[in-house]
Every structure is written in structure tokens, then in C-alpha cells.
Motif scaffolding. Structure first.
Motif, PDB file in Angstrom:
ATOM      1  N   LYS A 158     -49.631  13.782  -4.870  1.00 47.04           N
ATOM      2  CA  LYS A 158     -50.120  14.433  -3.638  1.00 47.04           C
ATOM      3  C   LYS A 158     -50.005  15.950  -3.756  1.00 47.04           C
ATOM      4  O   LYS A 158     -50.928  16.680  -3.391  1.00 47.04           O
ATOM      5  CB  LYS A 158     -49.346  13.922  -2.421  1.00 47.04           C
ATOM      6  CG  LYS A 158     -49.817  14.527  -1.120  1.00 47.04           C
ATOM      7  CD  LYS A 158     -49.058  13.951   0.057  1.00 47.04           C
ATOM      8  CE  LYS A 158     -49.523  14.543   1.365  1.00 47.04           C
ATOM      9  NZ  LYS A 158     -48.823  13.929   2.507  1.00 47.04           N
ATOM     10  N   ARG A 159     -48.875  16.437  -4.266  1.00 50.71           N
ATOM     11  CA  ARG A 159     -48.714  17.889  -4.429  1.00 50.71           C
ATOM     12  C   ARG A 159     -49.777  18.466  -5.349  1.00 50.71           C
ATOM     13  O   ARG A 159     -50.336  19.535  -5.081  1.00 50.71           O
ATOM     14  CB  ARG A 159     -47.316  18.216  -4.961  1.00 50.71           C
ATOM     15  CG  ARG A 159     -46.253  18.173  -3.898  1.00 50.71           C
ATOM     16  CD  ARG A 159     -44.998  18.961  -4.243  1.00 50.71           C
ATOM     17  NE  ARG A 159     -44.555  18.895  -5.603  1.00 50.71           N
ATOM     18  CZ  ARG A 159     -43.670  18.011  -6.079  1.00 50.71           C
ATOM     19  NH1 ARG A 159     -43.165  17.080  -5.294  1.00 50.71           N
ATOM     20  NH2 ARG A 159     -43.310  18.042  -7.339  1.00 50.71           N
ATOM     21  N   PHE A 164     -55.499  21.319  -5.390  1.00 46.84           N
ATOM     22  CA  PHE A 164     -56.933  21.380  -5.667  1.00 46.84           C
ATOM     23  C   PHE A 164     -57.771  21.322  -4.401  1.00 46.84           C
ATOM     24  O   PHE A 164     -58.793  21.990  -4.290  1.00 46.84           O
ATOM     25  CB  PHE A 164     -57.355  20.224  -6.592  1.00 46.84           C
ATOM     26  CG  PHE A 164     -56.978  20.443  -8.017  1.00 46.84           C
ATOM     27  CD1 PHE A 164     -57.767  21.203  -8.852  1.00 46.84           C
ATOM     28  CD2 PHE A 164     -55.814  19.889  -8.517  1.00 46.84           C
ATOM     29  CE1 PHE A 164     -57.414  21.416 -10.166  1.00 46.84           C
ATOM     30  CE2 PHE A 164     -55.453  20.085  -9.832  1.00 46.84           C
ATOM     31  CZ  PHE A 164     -56.241  20.865 -10.651  1.00 46.84           C
ATOM     32  N   GLU A 165     -57.368  20.488  -3.453  1.00 46.43           N
ATOM     33  CA  GLU A 165     -58.189  20.270  -2.262  1.00 46.43           C
ATOM     34  C   GLU A 165     -57.752  21.117  -1.081  1.00 46.43           C
ATOM     35  O   GLU A 165     -58.501  21.261  -0.127  1.00 46.43           O
ATOM     36  CB  GLU A 165     -58.138  18.780  -1.856  1.00 46.43           C
ATOM     37  CG  GLU A 165     -58.762  17.881  -2.902  1.00 46.43           C
ATOM     38  CD  GLU A 165     -58.708  16.417  -2.513  1.00 46.43           C
ATOM     39  OE1 GLU A 165     -57.985  16.055  -1.561  1.00 46.43           O
ATOM     40  OE2 GLU A 165     -59.405  15.633  -3.168  1.00 46.43           O
ATOM     41  N   GLY A 166     -56.506  21.640  -1.170  1.00 43.87           N
ATOM     42  CA  GLY A 166     -55.796  22.365  -0.175  1.00 43.87           C
ATOM     43  C   GLY A 166     -56.488  23.059   0.903  1.00 43.87           C
ATOM     44  O   GLY A 166     -56.160  23.529   1.880  1.00 43.87           O
TER      45      GLY A 166
END
Length: 166
Positions: A158-159, A164-166
């Protein structure tokens, strides 16, 4: 990794370290495994969906509708955002799903220019059965890890994904 266990990535990493000792190939130890696992997951998902006569893209659309909750309706634009495809691709997909009676399309009661896509009872049954089959296969894929390891791995992944999607 457990002592004495080896996978194909170990050989790839060892060969690069031998051939290019000047390179830090440590990222391969993680990301090559993620890539290979993604391929195995893709194969397992295709098999689970095929048991219900679905393609992966069909499951994506049907599951987006199913997750939306009662009355299992979305606009094509909402489906675009959920499945990350183009407008033309979505139109084609909806045509094919409607031909199979898995979804219906009708004009919005509040805006005649808008279309509402609805999951049919048949579509709901198919996507529910595909999801059940998918989860059986995914549990098998994760069987080598205990619950704590799965939770740790999910947190680490998840981190990375948030970065990448943050």
C-alpha cells in the motif's frame, strides 16, 4: 526469504551481480517478484472469470456496478473513472454486456441526455459467483503466508502504491 528456498528471481539477480558487480540490483529482488506474481495473479483471475464465462474487462465493469450498492447503477462516465478506459472502449463494452443481458441502459429520469447503466439480476449473479471463485484462488496464492505476514505485506505494498497513485 526462507533459508534454502530459491525462485527464478534469485538466479536473475545472481547473474546480474556476477555480470555487473558495479550495479545495485537490489530493486530486482522486490520488483521482479512483484511482476512475476502479477502474471500469476492475472492467469488465476482469468481462470476464475472464465468459469463464469467472463473476460477480465467484463468483470471490471460488472464489479464496479456491484460495488456501487443498490440499485447497482452508474453513469458511463462513472464507469470510465472506475475502470480507466476511454469513452469509445466503454461504449463497446456496455454494448457487449447489454447484448448478454448482464446490464441495461436507459435514459436518466432527471436528464434525458444522460444514460444510466444498471446491473441486471443475471449480471449480479454472474459477478457474485466470479468474485467468490476469485477469492478462493487468491487465498490459495497467499497460503504460504500467515495472517500477520499478509497484513505486513499489504501495508508495505500500500505504501508503494500510494507513492505512485498518491
Amino acid at each position: 526469504m526462507s533459508q534454502g528456498q530459491h525462485d527464478d528471481v534469485d538466479g536473475v539477480v545472481a547473474a546480474w551481480r556476477r555480470e555487473r558487480p558495479d550495479l545495485d540490483v537490489a530493486p530486482l529482488e522486490v520488483l521482479s517478484r512483484v511482476s512475476r506474481l502479477a502474471r500469476h495473479l492475472d492467469i488465476a483471475r482469468r481462470q476464475a472469470f472464465a468459469e463464469q464465462g467472463l473476460e477480465s474487462w467484463e468483470f471490471d465493469v460488472l464489479s464496479a456496478l456491484r460495488r456501487s450498492g443498490e440499485p447497482y447503477q452508474m453513469t458511463p462516465g462513472e464507469l470510465l473513472r472506475q475502470t480507466l478506459v476511454t469513452s469509445g472502449t466503454m461504449t463497446n463494452r456496455l454494448d457487449r454486456l447489454a447484448d448478454r443481458s448482464l446490464v441495461t441502459r436507459q435514459a436518466s429520469p432527471t436528464d434525458r441526455r444522460a444514460v444510466i447503466v444498471t446491473l441486471t439480476p443475471q449480471g449480479r449473479q454472474v459477478v457474485d459467483e466470479a468474485m467468490e471463485s476469485l477469492l478462493v484462488g487468491e487465498r490459495e496464492m497467499l497460503a504460504a503466508l500467515g495472517a500477520a505476514d499478509r497484513a505486513d505485506l499489504a501495508g508495505h505494498l500500500k505504501r508503494l502504491l500510494v507513492a505512485f497513485e498518491g
